[in-house]
Design a protein around this motif. Sequence first.
Motif, mmCIF file in Angstrom:
data_model
loop_
_atom_site.group_PDB
_atom_site.id
_atom_site.type_symbol
_atom_site.label_atom_id
_atom_site.label_comp_id
_atom_site.label_asym_id
_atom_site.label_seq_id
_atom_site.Cartn_x
_atom_site.Cartn_y
_atom_site.Cartn_z
ATOM 1 N N TRP A 1 -0.402 11.980 1.648
ATOM 2 C CA TRP A 1 -0.768 11.483 2.975
ATOM 3 C C TRP A 1 -1.124 12.634 3.919
ATOM 4 O O TRP A 1 -2.125 12.579 4.634
ATOM 5 C CB TRP A 1 0.376 10.633 3.529
ATOM 6 C CG TRP A 1 0.194 10.205 4.932
ATOM 7 C CD1 TRP A 1 -0.677 9.265 5.402
ATOM 8 C CD2 TRP A 1 0.909 10.688 6.072
ATOM 9 N NE1 TRP A 1 -0.544 9.137 6.768
ATOM 10 C CE2 TRP A 1 0.422 9.997 7.198
ATOM 11 C CE3 TRP A 1 1.920 11.624 6.244
ATOM 12 C CZ2 TRP A 1 0.911 10.230 8.482
ATOM 13 C CZ3 TRP A 1 2.406 11.851 7.514
ATOM 14 C CH2 TRP A 1 1.896 11.155 8.619
ATOM 15 N N GLN B 1 2.377 1.766 3.444
ATOM 16 C CA GLN B 1 3.570 0.945 3.716
ATOM 17 C C GLN B 1 4.781 1.480 2.960
ATOM 18 O O GLN B 1 5.887 1.519 3.503
ATOM 19 C CB GLN B 1 3.326 -0.511 3.317
ATOM 20 C CG GLN B 1 2.326 -1.225 4.196
ATOM 21 C CD GLN B 1 1.891 -2.560 3.599
ATOM 22 O OE1 GLN B 1 1.684 -2.687 2.392
ATOM 23 N NE2 GLN B 1 1.746 -3.564 4.456
ATOM 24 N N THR C 1 0.831 -1.198 0.000
ATOM 25 C CA THR C 1 0.000 0.000 0.000
ATOM 26 C C THR C 1 0.872 1.257 0.000
ATOM 27 O O THR C 1 2.067 1.196 0.313
ATOM 28 C CB THR C 1 -0.914 0.034 1.244
ATOM 29 O OG1 THR C 1 -0.082 0.169 2.400
ATOM 30 C CG2 THR C 1 -1.775 -1.208 1.352
ATOM 31 N N ASN C 2 0.260 2.378 -0.339
ATOM 32 C CA ASN C 2 0.977 3.656 -0.301
ATOM 33 C C ASN C 2 1.480 3.956 1.105
ATOM 34 O O ASN C 2 2.560 4.501 1.289
ATOM 35 C CB ASN C 2 0.075 4.795 -0.780
ATOM 36 C CG ASN C 2 -0.081 4.809 -2.281
ATOM 37 O OD1 ASN C 2 0.610 4.087 -3.003
ATOM 38 N ND2 ASN C 2 -0.996 5.630 -2.749
#
Length: 118
Positions: free
Chosen positions: A62, A5, A2-3
């Motif tokens: 994020w 991680q 995932t982004n």
Amino acid sequence: MTNFQRLKELTEELQESANYLVDIFQKVKSTGESEDFYEVVRPYANKVADWNAEWKDLAEEWVKTEKPLYLHPSQISTASDHLEVISIQAFFKETSKKRFLDSAKSVQFILQTVLDRL
């Protein structure tokens, strides 16, 4: 992966790089000998630039979506810019000690803050 991680992995890689760059800078300052640009500096700076570009995109996204405490997109951008600069300056004896260390501390602080918030 995932982004989330990938962001964590890249942040840890860049944190290790920032610590390594401070060590290199101190070595260069103590010996008074700069490293070879084409054999040492350029390959390392290119590797960091690749990680940094990916990290910046993921981290900014994020920060915008998750809105972690005490982190803003401008801080991510500034840390990314500083990282690019120190990944080259660390290898040269002419680099200003105060300016380099201030930039390195800023990068290390933002990277640690990102890890703490993740």
